[in-house]
Design a protein around this motif. Structure first.
Motif, PDB file in Angstrom:
ATOM      1  N   SER A 159       0.764  -1.093   0.083  1.00  0.00           N
ATOM      2  CA  SER A 159      -0.023   0.047  -0.056  1.00  0.00           C
ATOM      3  C   SER A 159       0.915   1.216   0.132  1.00  0.00           C
ATOM      4  O   SER A 159       0.364   2.291  -0.208  1.00  0.00           O
ATOM      5  CB  SER A 159      -0.909   0.053   1.144  1.00  0.00           C
ATOM      6  N   GLY A 160       2.015   1.035   0.554  1.00  0.00           N
ATOM      7  CA  GLY A 160       2.987   2.431   0.381  1.00  0.00           C
ATOM      8  C   GLY A 160       2.586   3.177   1.582  1.00  0.00           C
ATOM      9  O   GLY A 160       2.695   4.268   1.473  1.00  0.00           O
ATOM     10  N   THR A 161       2.311   2.584   2.521  1.00  0.00           N
ATOM     11  CA  THR A 161       1.955   3.334   4.044  1.00  0.00           C
ATOM     12  C   THR A 161       2.800   2.975   5.160  1.00  0.00           C
ATOM     13  O   THR A 161       3.778   1.814   5.049  1.00  0.00           O
ATOM     14  CB  THR A 161       0.509   3.023   4.322  1.00  0.00           C
ATOM     15  N   GLN A 162       2.779   3.908   5.851  1.00  0.00           N
ATOM     16  CA  GLN A 162       3.802   3.772   7.347  1.00  0.00           C
ATOM     17  C   GLN A 162       2.971   3.012   8.308  1.00  0.00           C
ATOM     18  O   GLN A 162       1.778   3.272   8.455  1.00  0.00           O
ATOM     19  CB  GLN A 162       4.091   5.179   7.728  1.00  0.00           C
ATOM     20  N   VAL A 163       3.339   1.841   8.535  1.00  0.00           N
ATOM     21  CA  VAL A 163       2.651   0.716   9.695  1.00  0.00           C
ATOM     22  C   VAL A 163       2.888   1.374  10.827  1.00  0.00           C
ATOM     23  O   VAL A 163       1.916   1.571  11.598  1.00  0.00           O
ATOM     24  CB  VAL A 163       3.195  -0.824   9.102  1.00  0.00           C
ATOM     25  N   GLN A 164       4.167   1.553  11.207  1.00  0.00           N
ATOM     26  CA  GLN A 164       4.368   1.834  12.517  1.00  0.00           C
ATOM     27  C   GLN A 164       5.940   2.809  12.721  1.00  0.00           C
ATOM     28  O   GLN A 164       6.578   2.426  12.163  1.00  0.00           O
ATOM     29  CB  GLN A 164       4.430   0.930  13.524  1.00  0.00           C
ATOM     30  N   LYS A 165       5.928   3.363  13.751  1.00  0.00           N
ATOM     31  CA  LYS A 165       7.167   4.361  14.010  1.00  0.00           C
ATOM     32  C   LYS A 165       7.517   4.199  15.297  1.00  0.00           C
ATOM     33  O   LYS A 165       6.918   4.053  16.494  1.00  0.00           O
ATOM     34  CB  LYS A 165       7.099   5.885  13.662  1.00  0.00           C
ATOM     35  N   VAL A 166       9.113   3.959  15.616  1.00  0.00           N
ATOM     36  CA  VAL A 166       9.430   3.653  16.813  1.00  0.00           C
ATOM     37  C   VAL A 166      10.601   5.043  17.214  1.00  0.00           C
ATOM     38  O   VAL A 166      11.608   5.317  16.205  1.00  0.00           O
ATOM     39  CB  VAL A 166      10.212   2.556  16.900  1.00  0.00           C
ATOM     40  N   SER A 167      10.194   5.634  18.137  1.00  0.00           N
ATOM     41  CA  SER A 167      11.231   6.742  18.434  1.00  0.00           C
ATOM     42  C   SER A 167      11.854   6.796  19.720  1.00  0.00           C
ATOM     43  O   SER A 167      12.170   7.858  20.321  1.00  0.00           O
ATOM     44  CB  SER A 167      10.225   7.940  18.317  1.00  0.00           C
ATOM     45  N   CYS A 168      12.043   5.598  20.255  1.00  0.00           N
ATOM     46  CA  CYS A 168      12.685   5.651  21.681  1.00  0.00           C
ATOM     47  C   CYS A 168      14.050   5.426  21.619  1.00  0.00           C
ATOM     48  O   CYS A 168      14.443   5.003  22.893  1.00  0.00           O
ATOM     49  CB  CYS A 168      11.811   4.574  22.482  1.00  0.00           C
ATOM     50  N   PHE A 169      14.696   5.625  20.502  1.00  0.00           N
ATOM     51  CA  PHE A 169      16.202   5.184  20.541  1.00  0.00           C
ATOM     52  C   PHE A 169      16.927   6.517  21.162  1.00  0.00           C
ATOM     53  O   PHE A 169      16.700   7.463  20.755  1.00  0.00           O
ATOM     54  CB  PHE A 169      16.690   4.837  19.006  1.00  0.00           C
ATOM     55  N   HIS A 170      17.940   6.085  21.636  1.00  0.00           N
ATOM     56  CA  HIS A 170      18.912   6.944  22.370  1.00  0.00           C
ATOM     57  C   HIS A 170      20.012   7.273  21.671  1.00  0.00           C
ATOM     58  O   HIS A 170      20.737   8.244  21.902  1.00  0.00           O
ATOM     59  CB  HIS A 170      19.422   6.473  23.852  1.00  0.00           C
ATOM     60  N   SER A 171      20.144   6.713  20.589  1.00  0.00           N
ATOM     61  CA  SER A 171      21.467   6.901  19.405  1.00  0.00           C
ATOM     62  C   SER A 171      20.853   6.530  17.998  1.00  0.00           C
ATOM     63  O   SER A 171      19.860   5.678  17.834  1.00  0.00           O
ATOM     64  CB  SER A 171      22.524   6.114  19.845  1.00  0.00           C
ATOM     65  N   THR A 172      21.572   6.806  17.100  1.00  0.00           N
ATOM     66  CA  THR A 172      21.156   6.314  15.818  1.00  0.00           C
ATOM     67  C   THR A 172      21.403   4.854  15.553  1.00  0.00           C
ATOM     68  O   THR A 172      22.546   4.076  16.004  1.00  0.00           O
ATOM     69  CB  THR A 172      22.274   6.964  14.600  1.00  0.00           C
ATOM     70  N   VAL A 173      20.651   4.163  14.991  1.00  0.00           N
ATOM     71  CA  VAL A 173      20.639   2.810  14.756  1.00  0.00           C
ATOM     72  C   VAL A 173      21.189   2.480  13.298  1.00  0.00           C
ATOM     73  O   VAL A 173      20.917   3.252  12.319  1.00  0.00           O
ATOM     74  CB  VAL A 173      19.170   2.267  14.348  1.00  0.00           C
ATOM     75  N   LYS A 174      22.483   2.223  13.419  1.00  0.00           N
ATOM     76  CA  LYS A 174      23.241   1.868  12.272  1.00  0.00           C
ATOM     77  C   LYS A 174      23.264   0.597  11.466  1.00  0.00           C
ATOM     78  O   LYS A 174      23.475   0.428  10.237  1.00  0.00           O
ATOM     79  CB  LYS A 174      24.757   1.959  12.551  1.00  0.00           C
ATOM     80  N   CYS A 175      22.402  -0.349  12.077  1.00  0.00           N
ATOM     81  CA  CYS A 175      22.247  -1.805  11.524  1.00  0.00           C
ATOM     82  C   CYS A 175      20.943  -2.489  11.993  1.00  0.00           C
ATOM     83  O   CYS A 175      20.610  -2.056  12.899  1.00  0.00           O
ATOM     84  CB  CYS A 175      23.705  -2.466  11.286  1.00  0.00           C
TER      85      CYS A 175
END
Length: 498
Positions: free
Chosen positions: A122-138
């Motif tokens: 559908s090309g839609t956003q399912v869910q978003k996680v914003s609880c990280f304390h640093s950049t996710v690199k992998c």
């Protein structure tokens, strides 16, 4: 139009002397990619390509936007907005639930310290996680366990609903640069110079949760680990290995079950180790020229992008069996082994090159006589001599990488590529472009077939057959070379006639 490397070709920036890189002429008989299709949309460096299914892929980069494309037509399917900074990692996450038929998801991590799950249908956003304390690199998906892992300053384990199941304690300020899945619910994380082995265990409280525990640290590398790859080695029965490469050119082969060091190679750039390669005169060895940027593998070999070169390391022989020390004018960023005996590499110099791994013909020396018993062909001496001759033949078996294709289309560093078999090759670059490289002969046949089908539907196919018959009766030898093109042009004319 498609432009090929002719004669001397490119010259590295800042160097006045002639490049030592192997070149190929305009006649590239073994290179099928004679057509290209340029895909535009990104406004910054395109760093990632990930395959969604047999005919779709996603692209992402420094503009923070994700595009979904049809690899067959080049059509832009969706443009996904949700991140505010550059994309730092991307991974496919196909549904394993039978009730969710053909549901394809992708995970994207960004420097905005968020991870988003996207529905590719559908090309839609399912869910978003914003609880990280640093950049996710992998990002790594453990499909069998139906969980995914994020690597930043720590390792987090998530389920499909984006519930945080467990996490490690703070590991390092530098962050985790790479993750690879290992047997027995284990993963290996590259943290600077160290490899940390973690194991996922089911929760004891009867819930569907997991725990993650550190079980071992491997400190054999002398510099930061840049690349990881897992290998299934069938000639070692059911054993599996994984391989790591570092910034100073160390390649280490590990047992994936007990995490012991099996073999290593640290002299990729040393001409005395590879005497069949022409030595280069250098005043000093730059770290970038020895850095292992990328690793890939098949069942027998590991293919390493080391500096400007590419190397083939045989896991059974435990040595390099083929190499091109200057495969490109600049550092090689990505390398893949195709199902046939071909290898593709791309570089900071903007090129994509196709190589074929071929066996080098070498004469083996006759084993020395071992005395009276060997003269009559019996006894232990004869058996030892035969074994020595066989081992000598194995040790002298060498290969070489022959350049069979050079794709010039990008104007800046090619970050990576995806191989789609007969549908072609997708490349992405710092020039903000994606290029689809197509098999010219196949595309020509498809166009002709489509046109003939339209003629048949419009009832005009008999006119084309009549004109082809007249043309065949009157054509001479020179005209035969252009017959297919004239047939196609004739078909187009008939189709557009009222």
């Amino acid at each position: 139009m498609l432009r090929w490397l002719i004669g001397g070709g490119r010259e590295p920036q800042g160097l006045a002397e002639k490049s030592s890189v192997q070149t190929i002429g305009e006649e590239q008989i073994q290179n099928p990619y004679t057509e290209l299709l340029v895909l535009k949309g990104h406004q910054d460096i395109v760093r990632f390509l990930v395959q969604v299914d047999d005919c779709r892929f996603a692209s992402a980069g420094d503009d923070g936007v994700i595009f979904l494309w049809n690899v067959q037509t080049g059509e832009k399917l969706f443009e996904l907005h949700g991140h505010t900074h550059k994309i730092t990692a991307i991974a496919p996450f196909s549904s394993s639930d039978a009730s969710e038929e053909n549901k394809h998801l992708i995970l994207t991590a960004s420097a905005d310290r968020t991870v988003i799950v996207w529905d590719c249908t559908s090309g839609t956003q399912v869910q978003k996680v914003s609880c990280f304390h640093s950049t996710v690199k992998c990002l790594t998906v453990l499909q069998r366990l139906d969980v995914w892992l994020s690597g930043g300053n720590d390792v987090c384990v998530w389920n499909r609903k984006l519930d945080l199941l467990c996490k490690t304690s703070h590991l390092t300020d530098a962050g985790i640069s790479a993750l690879v899945e290992l047997p027995k619910n284990c993963v290996a994380a590259a943290v600077g110079k160290e490899l940390i082995i973690f194991r996922l265990t089911a929760s004891n409280d009867g819930s569907e949760g997991w725990n993650i525990v550190e079980v071992k640290r491997l400190v054999d590398h002398q510099d930061n680990i840049l690349s990881l790859v897992s290998v299934n080695v069938f000639f070692l029965l059911l054993d599996v290995t994984f391989v790591t490469g570092s910034h100073v050119g160390e390649l280490i082969v590990w047992d994936a079950l007990d995490w012991t060091k099996q073999a290593s190679e640290c002299n990729f750039w040393d001409s005395s180790v590879h005497p069949d390669v022409q030595p280069e005169i250098k005043l000093s060895q730059s770290p970038n020229e020895t850095s292992v940027q990328h690793l890939t593998s098949d069942e027998e070999c590991v293919f390493a992008a080391v500096g400007k070169g590419i190397y083939v390391y045989n896991l059974q022989m435990k040595r390099v069996i083929a190499c091109q020390r200057t495969a490109h004018d600049s550092s090689v960023l990505h390398i893949e082994k195709l199902p046939n005996r071909q290898v593709i590499s791309c570089s900071e110099d903007g090129s994509v090159r196709i190589w074929e791994l071929r066996e080098k013909q070498q004469l083996t020396a006759e084993p020395a006589s071992t005395g009276f018993f060997n003269m009559w062909g019996f006894g232990r001496a004869s058996k030892q001599a035969n074994q020595a001759a066989k081992k000598m033949q194995e040790n002298t078996l060498m290969y070489f990488l022959e350049l069979v294709g050079d794709l010039i289309g990008h104007s800046s560093a090619v970050q990576m590529f995806l191989y789609f078999g007969e549908l072609g090759l997708a490349t992405c670059s710092a020039d903000h472009l994606i290029i689809l490289w197509k098999d010219g002969e196949r595309e020509s046949r498809l166009r002709s077939l489509t046109l003939f089908q339209k003629l048949a539907q419009n009832g005009k196919l008999h006119l084309l057959v009549a004109q082809i018959y007249v043309f065949k009766k009157t054509q001479n030898q020179s005209q035969k070379k252009q017959s297919s093109n004239r047939t196609f042009a004739c078909a187009v004319t008939i189709l557009h006639q009222g």
